[in-house]
Design a protein around this motif. Structure first.
Motif, PDB file in Angstrom:
ATOM      1  N   THR A   1     -39.731 -13.931  -5.738  1.00  0.00           N
ATOM      2  CA  THR A   1     -38.412 -13.511  -6.191  1.00  0.00           C
ATOM      3  C   THR A   1     -38.271 -13.658  -7.685  1.00  0.00           C
ATOM      4  O   THR A   1     -37.203 -13.423  -8.232  1.00  0.00           O
ATOM      5  N   GLY A   2     -39.280 -14.128  -8.376  1.00  0.00           N
ATOM      6  CA  GLY A   2     -39.198 -14.261  -9.812  1.00  0.00           C
ATOM      7  C   GLY A   2     -38.566 -15.567 -10.223  1.00  0.00           C
ATOM      8  O   GLY A   2     -38.070 -16.348  -9.398  1.00  0.00           O
ATOM      9  N   VAL A   3     -38.560 -15.804 -11.528  1.00  0.00           N
ATOM     10  CA  VAL A   3     -37.954 -17.010 -12.089  1.00  0.00           C
ATOM     11  C   VAL A   3     -36.449 -16.758 -12.257  1.00  0.00           C
ATOM     12  O   VAL A   3     -36.059 -15.732 -12.807  1.00  0.00           O
ATOM     13  N   SER A   4     -35.663 -17.683 -11.777  1.00  0.00           N
ATOM     14  CA  SER A   4     -34.211 -17.525 -11.932  1.00  0.00           C
ATOM     15  C   SER A   4     -33.644 -18.651 -12.780  1.00  0.00           C
ATOM     16  O   SER A   4     -34.183 -19.772 -12.786  1.00  0.00           O
ATOM     17  N   GLN A   5     -32.582 -18.341 -13.486  1.00  0.00           N
ATOM     18  CA  GLN A   5     -31.929 -19.328 -14.345  1.00  0.00           C
ATOM     19  C   GLN A   5     -30.426 -19.260 -14.136  1.00  0.00           C
ATOM     20  O   GLN A   5     -29.859 -18.193 -13.934  1.00  0.00           O
ATOM     21  N   ASP A   6     -29.808 -20.426 -14.222  1.00  0.00           N
ATOM     22  CA  ASP A   6     -28.367 -20.501 -13.989  1.00  0.00           C
ATOM     23  C   ASP A   6     -27.757 -21.547 -14.911  1.00  0.00           C
ATOM     24  O   ASP A   6     -28.318 -22.647 -15.037  1.00  0.00           O
ATOM     25  N   PRO A   7     -26.635 -21.254 -15.580  1.00  0.00           N
ATOM     26  CA  PRO A   7     -25.950 -19.962 -15.588  1.00  0.00           C
ATOM     27  C   PRO A   7     -26.637 -18.973 -16.520  1.00  0.00           C
ATOM     28  O   PRO A   7     -27.562 -19.335 -17.237  1.00  0.00           O
ATOM     29  N   ARG A   8     -26.201 -17.751 -16.516  1.00  0.00           N
ATOM     30  CA  ARG A   8     -26.722 -16.762 -17.455  1.00  0.00           C
ATOM     31  C   ARG A   8     -26.059 -16.895 -18.816  1.00  0.00           C
ATOM     32  O   ARG A   8     -26.686 -16.631 -19.849  1.00  0.00           O
ATOM     33  N   HIS A   9     -24.823 -17.308 -18.807  1.00  0.00           N
ATOM     34  CA  HIS A   9     -24.083 -17.488 -20.056  1.00  0.00           C
ATOM     35  C   HIS A   9     -23.285 -18.781 -19.969  1.00  0.00           C
ATOM     36  O   HIS A   9     -22.769 -19.126 -18.905  1.00  0.00           O
ATOM     37  N   LYS A  10     -23.208 -19.480 -21.110  1.00  0.00           N
ATOM     38  CA  LYS A  10     -22.426 -20.709 -21.162  1.00  0.00           C
ATOM     39  C   LYS A  10     -21.781 -20.800 -22.536  1.00  0.00           C
ATOM     40  O   LYS A  10     -22.461 -20.715 -23.562  1.00  0.00           O
ATOM     41  N   ILE A  11     -20.456 -20.950 -22.529  1.00  0.00           N
ATOM     42  CA  ILE A  11     -19.720 -21.176 -23.767  1.00  0.00           C
ATOM     43  C   ILE A  11     -19.149 -22.581 -23.696  1.00  0.00           C
ATOM     44  O   ILE A  11     -18.513 -22.945 -22.706  1.00  0.00           O
ATOM     45  N   THR A  12     -19.398 -23.381 -24.698  1.00  0.00           N
ATOM     46  CA  THR A  12     -18.936 -24.753 -24.685  1.00  0.00           C
ATOM     47  C   THR A  12     -18.439 -25.142 -26.072  1.00  0.00           C
ATOM     48  O   THR A  12     -18.776 -24.501 -27.073  1.00  0.00           O
ATOM     49  N   LYS A  13     -17.634 -26.167 -26.102  1.00  0.00           N
ATOM     50  CA  LYS A  13     -17.150 -26.652 -27.386  1.00  0.00           C
ATOM     51  C   LYS A  13     -18.110 -27.704 -27.925  1.00  0.00           C
ATOM     52  O   LYS A  13     -18.743 -28.450 -27.168  1.00  0.00           O
ATOM     53  N   ARG A  14     -18.177 -27.771 -29.227  1.00  0.00           N
ATOM     54  CA  ARG A  14     -19.037 -28.740 -29.893  1.00  0.00           C
ATOM     55  C   ARG A  14     -18.730 -30.146 -29.389  1.00  0.00           C
ATOM     56  O   ARG A  14     -17.569 -30.530 -29.235  1.00  0.00           O
ATOM     57  N   GLY A  15     -19.783 -30.879 -29.096  1.00  0.00           N
ATOM     58  CA  GLY A  15     -19.621 -32.236 -28.616  1.00  0.00           C
ATOM     59  C   GLY A  15     -19.694 -32.387 -27.110  1.00  0.00           C
ATOM     60  O   GLY A  15     -19.864 -33.504 -26.609  1.00  0.00           O
ATOM     61  N   GLN A  16     -19.577 -31.280 -26.393  1.00  0.00           N
ATOM     62  CA  GLN A  16     -19.673 -31.328 -24.933  1.00  0.00           C
ATOM     63  C   GLN A  16     -21.141 -31.345 -24.493  1.00  0.00           C
ATOM     64  O   GLN A  16     -22.032 -30.945 -25.239  1.00  0.00           O
ATOM     65  N   ASN A  17     -21.346 -31.800 -23.260  1.00  0.00           N
ATOM     66  CA  ASN A  17     -22.683 -31.774 -22.670  1.00  0.00           C
ATOM     67  C   ASN A  17     -22.824 -30.535 -21.788  1.00  0.00           C
ATOM     68  O   ASN A  17     -21.860 -30.101 -21.158  1.00  0.00           O
ATOM     69  N   VAL A  18     -24.015 -29.966 -21.765  1.00  0.00           N
ATOM     70  CA  VAL A  18     -24.280 -28.817 -20.902  1.00  0.00           C
ATOM     71  C   VAL A  18     -25.602 -29.035 -20.176  1.00  0.00           C
ATOM     72  O   VAL A  18     -26.493 -29.722 -20.676  1.00  0.00           O
ATOM     73  N   THR A  19     -25.709 -28.429 -19.001  1.00  0.00           N
ATOM     74  CA  THR A  19     -26.946 -28.516 -18.217  1.00  0.00           C
ATOM     75  C   THR A  19     -27.298 -27.136 -17.698  1.00  0.00           C
ATOM     76  O   THR A  19     -26.442 -26.423 -17.168  1.00  0.00           O
ATOM     77  N   PHE A  20     -28.555 -26.777 -17.842  1.00  0.00           N
ATOM     78  CA  PHE A  20     -29.065 -25.497 -17.351  1.00  0.00           C
ATOM     79  C   PHE A  20     -30.089 -25.771 -16.252  1.00  0.00           C
ATOM     80  O   PHE A  20     -30.791 -26.776 -16.281  1.00  0.00           O
ATOM     81  N   ARG A  21     -30.188 -24.797 -15.342  1.00  0.00           N
ATOM     82  CA  ARG A  21     -31.146 -24.940 -14.245  1.00  0.00           C
ATOM     83  C   ARG A  21     -32.134 -23.798 -14.268  1.00  0.00           C
ATOM     84  O   ARG A  21     -31.796 -22.659 -14.584  1.00  0.00           O
TER      85      ARG A  21
END
Lengths: 115, 116
Positions: free
Chosen positions: B2-22
């Motif tokens: 099924t190919g390589v998948s990534q989530d989310p496709r787009h992420k908008i965050t404010k400076r100083g916040q934490n984000v996690t990608f899969r």
């Protein structure tokens, strides 16, 4: 350390014309060489690769590339382009010494095919 | 496949916040790579896993970045205290492990991060 230079950031060409996208690399050791294509909003897709053997490598979509060790080049060519070839093309090298195989990419060449 | 998948496709965050990608690699691939691509540049290597072991990290991967691959399958990339300079496309790739180091890396569609 390895590095990759793609000499042209943008290449405009008319449909059915030939095209050459240039790539030069720098390395003190032997490398594997790759060309990837990236269509808008998509990931990278492998076009072709050179590992060893014949210096002329044929890939998908009618593309081919020639490895020139003396000139440290790996230019990509297609004799007749289509509108659908419009995309960004990346040349990359992989260090044969390393076991991780991570790729070092050039900055990319945007190919724009006009009707 | 099924190919390589990534989530989310787009992420908008404010400076100083934490984000996690899969990233979910192709199932039989035991090598997994993370790259970062900024505007006008080619992808730059960040880190690499062989199964669950993180074997190499680029100097680009500051201490605000951490990547895991807990069971040797999917991987996560976390950025803590995001900065505007972290805005980029984060690409994941996977490949098989063979003696031939020229094995093809299969790339996912990427996660585009915008830090405001």
């Amino acid at each position: 350390a390895q590095s990759v230079t793609q000499l042209d950031s943008q290449v405009p060409v008319f449909e059915e014309a030939p095209v050459e996208l240039r790539c030069n690399y720098s390395s003190s050791v032997s490398v594997y060489l790759f060309w990837y294509v990236q269509y808008p909003n998509q990931g990278l897709q492998l076009l072709l690769k050179y590992l060893s053997g014949s210096t002329l490598v044929k890939g998908i979509n009618g593309f081919e590339a020639e490895f020139n060790k003396s000139q440290t080049s790996f230019h990509l060519r297609k004799p007749s382009v289509h509108i659908s070839d419009t995309a960004e093309y990346f040349c990359a090298v992989s260090d044969l010494r390393g076991s991780q195989g991570n790729l070092i990419f050039g900055k990319g060449t945007k190919l724009s095919v006009k009707p | 496949d099924t190919g390589v998948s990534q989530d989310p496709r787009h992420k908008i965050t404010k400076r100083g916040q934490n984000v996690t990608f899969r990233c979910d690699p192709i199932s039989e691939h035991n090598r997994l790579y993370w790259y970062r691509q900024t505007l006008g540049q080619g992808p730059e290597f960040l880190t690499y896993f062989q199964n669950e072991a993180q074997l190499e990290k680029s100097r680009l991967l500051s201490d605000r970045f951490s990547a895991e691959r807990p069971k040797g399958s999917f991987s996560t990339l976390e950025i803590q205290r995001t900065e505007q300079g972290d805005s980029a496309m984060y690409l994941c790739a996977s490949s098989r492990t063979l003696a031939d180091y020229g094995t093809e890396q299969y790339f996912g569609p990427g996660t585009r991060l915008t830090v405001t």
